[in-house]
Design an enzyme around this catalytic site. Structure first.
Site, PDB file in Angstrom:
ATOM      1  N   ARG A   1      -7.007 -13.646   1.399  1.00  0.00           N
ATOM      2  CA  ARG A   1      -6.345 -13.278   2.537  1.00  0.00           C
ATOM      3  C   ARG A   1      -6.979 -11.906   3.051  1.00  0.00           C
ATOM      4  O   ARG A   1      -6.855 -10.871   2.149  1.00  0.00           O
ATOM      5  CB  ARG A   1      -4.640 -13.063   2.031  1.00  0.00           C
ATOM      6  CG  ARG A   1      -4.074 -14.584   1.888  1.00  0.00           C
ATOM      7  CD  ARG A   1      -2.808 -14.421   1.332  1.00  0.00           C
ATOM      8  NE  ARG A   1      -2.673 -13.931   0.086  1.00  0.00           N
ATOM      9  CZ  ARG A   1      -1.599 -13.451  -0.460  1.00  0.00           C
ATOM     10  NH1 ARG A   1      -0.386 -13.553   0.054  1.00  0.00           N
ATOM     11  NH2 ARG A   1      -1.467 -13.230  -1.673  1.00  0.00           N
TER      12      ARG A   1
ATOM     13  N   ASN B   1       2.685   1.163  -1.000  1.00  0.00           N
ATOM     14  CA  ASN B   1       1.441   0.560  -0.441  1.00  0.00           C
ATOM     15  C   ASN B   1       0.951   1.423   0.818  1.00  0.00           C
ATOM     16  O   ASN B   1      -0.514   1.569   0.998  1.00  0.00           O
ATOM     17  CB  ASN B   1       1.601  -0.894  -0.050  1.00  0.00           C
ATOM     18  CG  ASN B   1       1.841  -1.768  -1.162  1.00  0.00           C
ATOM     19  OD1 ASN B   1       1.403  -1.442  -2.371  1.00  0.00           O
ATOM     20  ND2 ASN B   1       2.285  -3.309  -1.181  1.00  0.00           N
TER      21      ASN B   1
ATOM     22  N   LEU C   1       3.304  -5.595  -8.677  1.00  0.00           N
ATOM     23  CA  LEU C   1       2.257  -6.059  -9.461  1.00  0.00           C
ATOM     24  C   LEU C   1       0.832  -5.975  -8.524  1.00  0.00           C
ATOM     25  O   LEU C   1       0.887  -6.282  -7.514  1.00  0.00           O
ATOM     26  CB  LEU C   1       2.641  -7.419 -10.191  1.00  0.00           C
ATOM     27  CG  LEU C   1       2.725  -8.635  -9.150  1.00  0.00           C
ATOM     28  CD1 LEU C   1       1.401  -9.372  -8.436  1.00  0.00           C
ATOM     29  CD2 LEU C   1       3.527  -9.648  -9.742  1.00  0.00           C
ATOM     30  N   ARG C   2      -0.203  -6.002  -9.426  1.00  0.00           N
ATOM     31  CA  ARG C   2      -1.502  -6.129  -8.822  1.00  0.00           C
ATOM     32  C   ARG C   2      -2.292  -7.218  -9.152  1.00  0.00           C
ATOM     33  O   ARG C   2      -1.955  -7.791 -10.210  1.00  0.00           O
ATOM     34  CB  ARG C   2      -2.443  -4.921  -8.972  1.00  0.00           C
ATOM     35  CG  ARG C   2      -1.711  -3.488  -9.026  1.00  0.00           C
ATOM     36  CD  ARG C   2      -2.792  -2.514  -9.925  1.00  0.00           C
ATOM     37  NE  ARG C   2      -2.278  -2.837 -11.309  1.00  0.00           N
ATOM     38  CZ  ARG C   2      -2.643  -2.244 -12.190  1.00  0.00           C
ATOM     39  NH1 ARG C   2      -3.949  -1.575 -12.278  1.00  0.00           N
ATOM     40  NH2 ARG C   2      -2.354  -2.483 -13.647  1.00  0.00           N
ATOM     41  N   GLU C   3      -2.888  -7.964  -8.283  1.00  0.00           N
ATOM     42  CA  GLU C   3      -3.379  -9.241  -8.523  1.00  0.00           C
ATOM     43  C   GLU C   3      -4.499  -8.843  -9.697  1.00  0.00           C
ATOM     44  O   GLU C   3      -5.060  -7.754  -9.373  1.00  0.00           O
ATOM     45  CB  GLU C   3      -4.146  -9.752  -7.190  1.00  0.00           C
ATOM     46  CG  GLU C   3      -3.120 -10.296  -6.373  1.00  0.00           C
ATOM     47  CD  GLU C   3      -3.504 -11.101  -5.084  1.00  0.00           C
ATOM     48  OE1 GLU C   3      -4.639 -11.606  -5.076  1.00  0.00           O
ATOM     49  OE2 GLU C   3      -2.668 -11.227  -4.125  1.00  0.00           O
TER      50      GLU C   3
ATOM     51  N   PHE D   1      -8.048   5.076  -6.701  1.00  0.00           N
ATOM     52  CA  PHE D   1      -7.856   4.589  -5.292  1.00  0.00           C
ATOM     53  C   PHE D   1      -8.669   5.463  -4.325  1.00  0.00           C
ATOM     54  O   PHE D   1      -8.424   5.715  -3.280  1.00  0.00           O
ATOM     55  CB  PHE D   1      -6.369   4.426  -4.818  1.00  0.00           C
ATOM     56  CG  PHE D   1      -5.993   2.989  -4.950  1.00  0.00           C
ATOM     57  CD1 PHE D   1      -5.986   2.482  -6.126  1.00  0.00           C
ATOM     58  CD2 PHE D   1      -5.714   2.139  -4.129  1.00  0.00           C
ATOM     59  CE1 PHE D   1      -5.542   1.216  -6.519  1.00  0.00           C
ATOM     60  CE2 PHE D   1      -5.319   0.914  -4.312  1.00  0.00           C
ATOM     61  CZ  PHE D   1      -5.296   0.365  -5.608  1.00  0.00           C
TER      62      PHE D   1
ATOM     63  N   LYS E   1     -10.866  -8.606  -3.682  1.00  0.00           N
ATOM     64  CA  LYS E   1     -11.180  -7.449  -4.665  1.00  0.00           C
ATOM     65  C   LYS E   1     -11.579  -8.641  -5.717  1.00  0.00           C
ATOM     66  O   LYS E   1     -11.446  -9.856  -5.674  1.00  0.00           O
ATOM     67  CB  LYS E   1     -10.101  -6.748  -4.908  1.00  0.00           C
ATOM     68  CG  LYS E   1      -8.576  -7.292  -5.794  1.00  0.00           C
ATOM     69  CD  LYS E   1      -7.813  -6.440  -6.227  1.00  0.00           C
ATOM     70  CE  LYS E   1      -6.934  -6.916  -7.092  1.00  0.00           C
ATOM     71  NZ  LYS E   1      -5.770  -6.104  -7.464  1.00  0.00           N
TER      72      LYS E   1
ATOM     73  N   CYS F   1      -1.280  -7.672   0.603  1.00  0.00           N
ATOM     74  CA  CYS F   1      -0.095  -6.774   0.676  1.00  0.00           C
ATOM     75  C   CYS F   1      -0.506  -5.686   1.609  1.00  0.00           C
ATOM     76  O   CYS F   1       0.139  -5.153   2.718  1.00  0.00           O
ATOM     77  CB  CYS F   1      -0.019  -6.343  -0.598  1.00  0.00           C
ATOM     78  SG  CYS F   1       1.051  -7.572  -1.855  1.00  0.00           S
TER      79      CYS F   1
ATOM     80  N   ALA G   1     -14.760   4.414  -2.107  1.00  0.00           N
ATOM     81  CA  ALA G   1     -15.105   4.248  -0.803  1.00  0.00           C
ATOM     82  C   ALA G   1     -16.038   2.824  -0.718  1.00  0.00           C
ATOM     83  O   ALA G   1     -16.809   2.702  -1.684  1.00  0.00           O
ATOM     84  CB  ALA G   1     -16.157   5.489  -0.216  1.00  0.00           C
TER      85      ALA G   1
END
Ligand code: UDX
Length: 443
Positions: free
Chosen positions: A326, A205, A147-149, A246, A319, A257, A249
């Site tokens: 973190r 990851n 899962l992505r936050e 992804f 993000k 993570c 830039a």
């Protein structure tokens, strides 16, 4: 009941299961029991409140209670980076597994979800076998979570794949029944051994981190020779073998993570005598960290000595759509500017509180307008929608100097230059931006 556990608990309740969430932190359990989520995640507070009030979801600090009650136990505790070391700290996952093994008093299954170094699941399976009550049978599996936050609910309820490391059919069948709803929607179900399941997670990851550092390495070239990093990313991204996602830039990756996972992977392969295999990840890490240096360098180029200068920071979370700071590149840059003598004023739509807990000495304000007031420089560090949509006229009468760094490549350089702003964007050659037509006209 951290990010992963609380999300998984609420989503399991949403799927119709009766759920108890366990944590050793009483404050967290109290807050969740009141239906209050201790972090920001879109859509999750609604699920939490719904299932706390309909009774499907409750919380406890008692291993005895869950050991006597639950048929399935998911482990979602953190595996943070060990302080002063690259390796993952397995203290919590070991402690949780051992406590469960000792307290489970009816036949049950333990399913690990935490991100762990390869070899951990097999070791924990033995730990369970040698510490469980003799009369109970405990099935064991490892089921990594992707899962992505910001998208945690969607990713949990509608995952793009399910991966389970398992070595007996009965446990695999239980996993299939737990995830029946997703399987009915043709979600790929990959049943494999423990090692592959553990490695899938870190490989995913590591690949994502590499992709980001790849485009950021090209930023270092375009910053020197000229060129447009966004166009470059778009152009290679049209190749379906590469893909555009992804390849944004900017100031690089952070969060709970990607950074710790690529470091833990290097540490683990080092233990296995295979450091060469993952050596490129230290370069991925280094490229990522150099992006932060670049922002500080650009700030210095634009305003000179920081002492007594006012810098507005837009965004401190790692993000957008998250309150997580973190390993946040944004917070790191803000602290470095402050430590070099600047007066730093920070606004983040969700991150101020967590950032202030980590670094209270910055000035945290409640809006973009307050942050940029009298600023000698504005630095956009996290691409929240309200910063992406920022226009020069929104703030230009408020700042002391029309200078802005776009560390996430989301602003239209031409528009800002057209309003007589000096703008530096990562991935763009700085001096070509510095002497803008608009600025020359002004002078
Ligand atoms: C990540 C993985 O995506 C997820 O599958 C895994 O379960 C947990 O780790 P998350 O930490 O929520 O999820 O963040 P992600 O969306 O992957 O972003 C990570 C970082 O990369 C952020 O700091 C983001 O700003 C940065 N990033 C992302 C870029 O710099 N450029 C990009 O193109 C994409």
């Amino acid at each position: 009941m951290g990010y992963l556990g609380a999300t998984h608990a609420a989503c399991m309740a949403e799927l119709g299961f009766e759920v108890i969430g366990l944590d050793v932190d009483q404050t967290k359990i109290d807050s969740l029991s009141r239906g209050e989520l201790p972090f920001h995640e879109p859509g999750l507070p609604e699920l939490l409140r719904k299932h706390v009030s309909n009774g499907l979801l409750r919380f406890t600090t008692s291993y005895e209670e869950v050991g006597a009650w639950a048929d399935i136990h998911f482990i979602g505790v953190g595996t943070p980076q060990t302080p002063g070391d690259n390796a993952a700290d397995l203290t919590y996952v070991d402690a949780a597994t051992l406590s469960l093994a000792k307290h489970i008093s009816k036949d049950a299954f333990i399913i690990g979800k935490s991100t762990v170094p390869v070899g951990t699941a097999r070791r924990l399976k033995h730990l369970v076998a040698s510490n469980k009550k003799p009369q109970v049978s405990i099935g064991f599996a490892w089921n990594p979570e992707f899962l992505r936050e910001g998208f945690a609910v969607k990713d949990t309820l509608h995952p793009d794949r399910l991966v389970v490391g398992v070595d007996d059919e009965r446990t695999e069948n239980v996993l299939r029944s737990i995830y029946a709803a997703a399987l009915e929607n043709d979600t790929p179900f990959i049943s494999t051994d423990f090692e592959t399941a553990e490695l899938v997670k870190v490989a995913a990851n590591a690949f994502l981190a590499t992709k980001i550092s790849f485009i950021n390495a090209f930023s270092e070239i375009t910053e020197t020779v000229g060129g447009d990093i966004r166009t470059l990313a778009d152009a290679i991204g049209h190749d379906v073998r590469i893909g555009r996602r992804f390849l944004n830039a900017g100031v690089g990756f952070g969060g709970g993570c990607l950074p710790k996972d690529i470091r833990a992977l290097q540490a683990r392969v080092g233990e296995l005598g295979l450091e060469r295999s993952m050596r490129f990840l230290s370069e991925v890490d280094a490229i990522n960290l150099r992006r932060r240096d670049r922002v500080v360098y650009l700030a210095e180029e634009m305003i000179g000595d920081f002492s007594g200068k006012k810098i507005a920071i837009l965004g401190v979370t790692f993000k957008p759509d998250s309150d997580d700071v973190r390993d946040s590149p944004a917070l790191d840059v803000a602290i470095r500017l402050f430590s070099s003598g600047a007066e730093v004023s920070v606004f983040d739509p969700q991150g101020n509180v967590n950032a202030a807990k980590r670094f209270p000495r910055l000035k945290y304000v409640d809006s973009t307008v307050q942050a940029v007031e009298d600023a000698d420089l504005v630095v956009l560090l996290t691409e929240w929608a309200e910063f992406r949509n920022l226009m020069p006229q929104d703030i230009q009468e408020l700042v002391a100097k029309r200078k802005i760094i776009d560390a996430r490549n989301v602003l239209d350089v031409g528009i800002w230059q057209g309003s007589a702003w000096q703008i530096a964007a990562l991935g763009h050659k700085f001096d070509s931006i510095l002497v803008s037509d608009a600025e020359m006209t002004m002078s």
